[in-house]
Design an enzyme around this catalytic site. Structure first.
Site, short mmCIF file in Angstrom:
data_model
loop_
_atom_site.label_atom_id
_atom_site.label_comp_id
_atom_site.label_asym_id
_atom_site.label_seq_id
_atom_site.Cartn_x
_atom_site.Cartn_y
_atom_site.Cartn_z
N SER A 152 20.73 -16.69 9.71
CA SER A 152 19.96 -15.53 9.26
C SER A 152 20.84 -14.51 8.56
O SER A 152 20.48 -13.98 7.51
CB SER A 152 19.25 -14.85 10.44
OG SER A 152 18.19 -15.65 10.88
N ARG A 173 16.76 -20.31 17.88
CA ARG A 173 16.25 -19.04 17.34
C ARG A 173 15.35 -18.36 18.36
O ARG A 173 14.15 -18.20 18.16
CB ARG A 173 15.59 -19.32 16.01
CG ARG A 173 16.69 -19.58 15.01
CD ARG A 173 16.22 -19.87 13.68
NE ARG A 173 17.04 -19.15 12.72
CZ ARG A 173 16.92 -19.28 11.42
NH1 ARG A 173 16.02 -20.06 10.91
NH2 ARG A 173 17.71 -18.60 10.62
N TYR A 209 9.75 -23.52 12.18
CA TYR A 209 10.09 -24.03 10.86
C TYR A 209 8.88 -24.67 10.21
O TYR A 209 7.88 -24.95 10.86
CB TYR A 209 11.21 -25.06 10.98
CG TYR A 209 12.53 -24.46 11.35
CD1 TYR A 209 13.27 -23.72 10.43
CD2 TYR A 209 13.05 -24.62 12.63
CE1 TYR A 209 14.47 -23.17 10.77
CE2 TYR A 209 14.26 -24.08 12.98
CZ TYR A 209 14.98 -23.34 12.03
OH TYR A 209 16.19 -22.80 12.37
N GLN A 212 19.51 -13.69 18.70
CA GLN A 212 19.41 -13.14 17.35
C GLN A 212 20.73 -12.60 16.82
O GLN A 212 21.05 -12.73 15.66
CB GLN A 212 18.34 -12.05 17.30
CG GLN A 212 16.96 -12.62 17.07
CD GLN A 212 15.90 -11.55 16.95
OE1 GLN A 212 16.19 -10.37 16.80
NE2 GLN A 212 14.65 -11.96 17.02
N ASP A 217 22.83 -15.29 15.24
CA ASP A 217 22.17 -16.14 14.26
C ASP A 217 22.84 -16.03 12.89
O ASP A 217 22.48 -15.21 12.05
CB ASP A 217 20.69 -15.72 14.19
CG ASP A 217 19.86 -16.66 13.36
OD1 ASP A 217 20.45 -17.46 12.60
OD2 ASP A 217 18.63 -16.60 13.46
P1 NAD Z 1 14.46 -21.86 6.14
O1 NAD Z 1 15.68 -21.41 5.44
O2 NAD Z 1 14.49 -23.12 6.92
O3 NAD Z 1 13.26 -21.99 5.06
C1 NAD Z 1 12.96 -20.90 4.20
C2 NAD Z 1 11.46 -20.76 4.07
O4 NAD Z 1 10.93 -21.81 3.25
C3 NAD Z 1 10.70 -20.85 5.40
O5 NAD Z 1 10.00 -19.64 5.60
C4 NAD Z 1 9.76 -22.04 5.20
O6 NAD Z 1 8.51 -21.86 5.82
C5 NAD Z 1 9.62 -22.06 3.69
N1 NAD Z 1 9.13 -23.34 3.14
C6 NAD Z 1 9.41 -24.61 3.51
N2 NAD Z 1 8.76 -25.50 2.74
C7 NAD Z 1 8.04 -24.77 1.83
C8 NAD Z 1 7.18 -25.11 0.76
N3 NAD Z 1 6.90 -26.38 0.46
N4 NAD Z 1 6.62 -24.11 0.03
C9 NAD Z 1 6.89 -22.82 0.33
N5 NAD Z 1 7.70 -22.43 1.33
C10 NAD Z 1 8.28 -23.39 2.07
O7 NAD Z 1 13.85 -20.73 7.06
P2 NAD Z 1 14.57 -19.52 7.79
O8 NAD Z 1 14.66 -18.38 6.86
O9 NAD Z 1 15.82 -20.00 8.39
O10 NAD Z 1 13.50 -19.15 8.92
C11 NAD Z 1 12.74 -20.14 9.59
C12 NAD Z 1 11.90 -19.54 10.69
O11 NAD Z 1 12.69 -19.11 11.76
C13 NAD Z 1 11.08 -18.34 10.30
O12 NAD Z 1 9.88 -18.41 11.02
C14 NAD Z 1 11.85 -17.19 10.80
O13 NAD Z 1 11.07 -16.03 11.01
C15 NAD Z 1 12.33 -17.79 12.09
N6 NAD Z 1 13.47 -17.08 12.60
C16 NAD Z 1 13.45 -16.71 13.93
C17 NAD Z 1 14.53 -16.03 14.47
C18 NAD Z 1 14.52 -15.60 15.89
O14 NAD Z 1 13.48 -15.49 16.49
N7 NAD Z 1 15.66 -15.38 16.48
C19 NAD Z 1 15.62 -15.74 13.69
C20 NAD Z 1 15.62 -16.15 12.34
C21 NAD Z 1 14.53 -16.83 11.82
#
Ligand code: NAD
Length: 376
Positions: free
Chosen positions: A133, A122, A226, A127, A130
């Site tokens: 996402s 990520r 994460y 992006q 991804d």
């Molecule tokens: P994910 O599907 O793994 O998890 C969903 C959300 O659940 C996350 O925000 C996580 O913090 C939250 N979570 C986990 N345990 C929890 C708990 N006990 N209580 C409440 N919330 C909880 O996450 P995702 O949507 O795939 O994204 C993960 C990270 O990656 C984020 O920081 C996102 O911004 C980042 N991201 C970066 C890029 C990039 O830079 N290219 C692209 C996509 C996502």
């Protein structure tokens, strides 16, 4: 010889998406590749064969599997399908590496090079590739529509001749990609939205979408953006505050996940029993075990008048757009490896190196190798 890029009609009965849409097939053909498509591949996503102008047709999946140099998939290939590939084939798609041990072992045994879209790093440059996402955003959107449909209330505030209707309260748990899209969708529909995530970095994102952030005083910053797993004490503190917000909500959309782990259980039976009858929980994490104790994947459970919807394959419910976005992710991933119609993977490129699941008879992704007991 130009590279032959193949795509199948997905064999999983519940899968409606297709890995290659006409727009992307045209681009690949323009790049000098030969595209080999199984008849009817895009039908369930409403891309009829007639829309694919620049492809060769295969009458069966077997013809694609045996004939393609690169196979693009949505769901992991089955062990039987893997057996039909040439050993030089490159497979790109969702691989569910932690859940599909037999398939990972079959890919390894056959010496297949496979790339898992779940493992694309990520980083900013990746992006556009991804797929986690793109598909999560769809799931977040759809989950709110499901919640709105299940409620016997309006989401927005209404001022009518029959008096004022209060807006619905919607709580989003987990403010990653799916959660943020759920917040945006619920706000557009006029709900009053609160959201919670263990990563404090989400606070500003939540607020910028017009929702209130639930403060519990617990932070769970993990590595690589994460979340990490919480300690027992942290969980109890988080629970106390969250339970009161859950009780106040008409609808809760849960999206919390920790990669490679079962979904954290956040809504207990006791918390559910504090919710008003007629309220609804839509659990996007159902397939990973669910964020609610009573969730059953693919089912709706009713408990003391509260419905818990174990949502599965939500991206598939918007198969047309989901396929478009996914196919573009695949194209953006593959494009740097296509040079004058031939396949040339640069293994020094961190995107290819990190997303490679199996290659040369070995599992390349260390956590998967460990999860599978170190054996190939
Ligand atoms: P994910 O599907 O793994 O998890 C969903 C959300 O659940 C996350 O925000 C996580 O913090 C939250 N979570 C986990 N345990 C929890 C708990 N006990 N209580 C409440 N919330 C909880 O996450 P995702 O949507 O795939 O994204 C993960 C990270 O990656 C984020 O920081 C996102 O911004 C980042 N991201 C970066 C890029 C990039 O830079 N290219 C692209 C996509 C996502």
């Amino acid at each position: 010889m130009p590279v032959t890029i193949g795509a199948l009609r997905e064999s999983a009965p519940q899968e409606t998406r297709v890995s290659l849409v006409p727009e992307v097939a045209d681009k690949l053909a323009k790049d000098g590749a030969r595209v080999l498509l199984e008849r009817g591949a895009g039908e369930r996503a409403r891309f009829p064969d007639a829309l694919y102008k620049s492809v060769s047709w295969a009458a069966s999946a077997g013809e694609v599997l045996a004939g393609a140099d690169v196979v693009l998939t949505v769901q992991p290939l089955t062990v039987a399908q893997i057996g039909e590939l040439k050993s030089s084939t490159v497979v790109i798609g969702f691989m569910q590496p932690y859940a599909r041990a037999a398939e990972v072992r079959a890919l390894t045994a056959r010496g297949i090079t496979s790339f898992a879209m779940e493992l694309v790093p990520r980083i900013s440059r990746a992006q556009s590739m991804d797929a986690l996402s793109s598909q999560a955003a769809i799931a977040g959107y759809k989950a709110v529509l499901i919640a709105a449909n299940a409620l016997q209330k309006f989401l927005p505030m209404l001022t009518t001749a029959a008096g004022t209707i209060r807006p619905a309260q919607l709580l989003v748990i987990g403010a990653g990609v799916a959660g943020l899209q759920a917040i945006a969708t619920a706000r557009r529909l006029g709900a009053v939205v609160e959201a919670y995530d263990v990563r404090s970095a989400t606070r500003e994102q939540v607020k910028s979408l017009g929702a209130k952030f639930v403060e519990t005083g617990v932070s769970a910053e993990g590595s690589g953006g994460y979340a990490r797993e919480l300690t027992a004490e942290e969980k109890a503190r988080q629970q106390e505050v969250l339970d009161s917000r859950i009780a106040a909500a008409d609808a809760v959309v849960t999206t919390a996940a920790v990669p490679g782990r079962p979904a954290p259980k956040i809504i207990t039976r006791a918390a559910l029993e504090r919710m008003r009858a007629g309220s609804v929980v839509v659990d996007i994490a159902a397939e990973q075990g669910g964020n609610c104790e009573l969730t059953r994947a693919g089912e709706t459970v009713e408990h003391q008048g509260v419905r818990i919807i174990g949502a599965v394959n939500l991206a598939g419910a918007l198969a047309y757009n989901a396929s478009e976005m996914y196919a573009r992710n695949l194209y953006n991933f593959l494009k740097p490896a296509l040079s004058q119609g031939e396949l040339a993977i640069d293994w020094n490129d961190e995107v290819f190196a990190q997303s490679c699941l199996t290659r040369g008879g070995e599992i390349q992704h260390e956590p998967t190798r460990k999860a599978l007991g170190g054996s190939a």
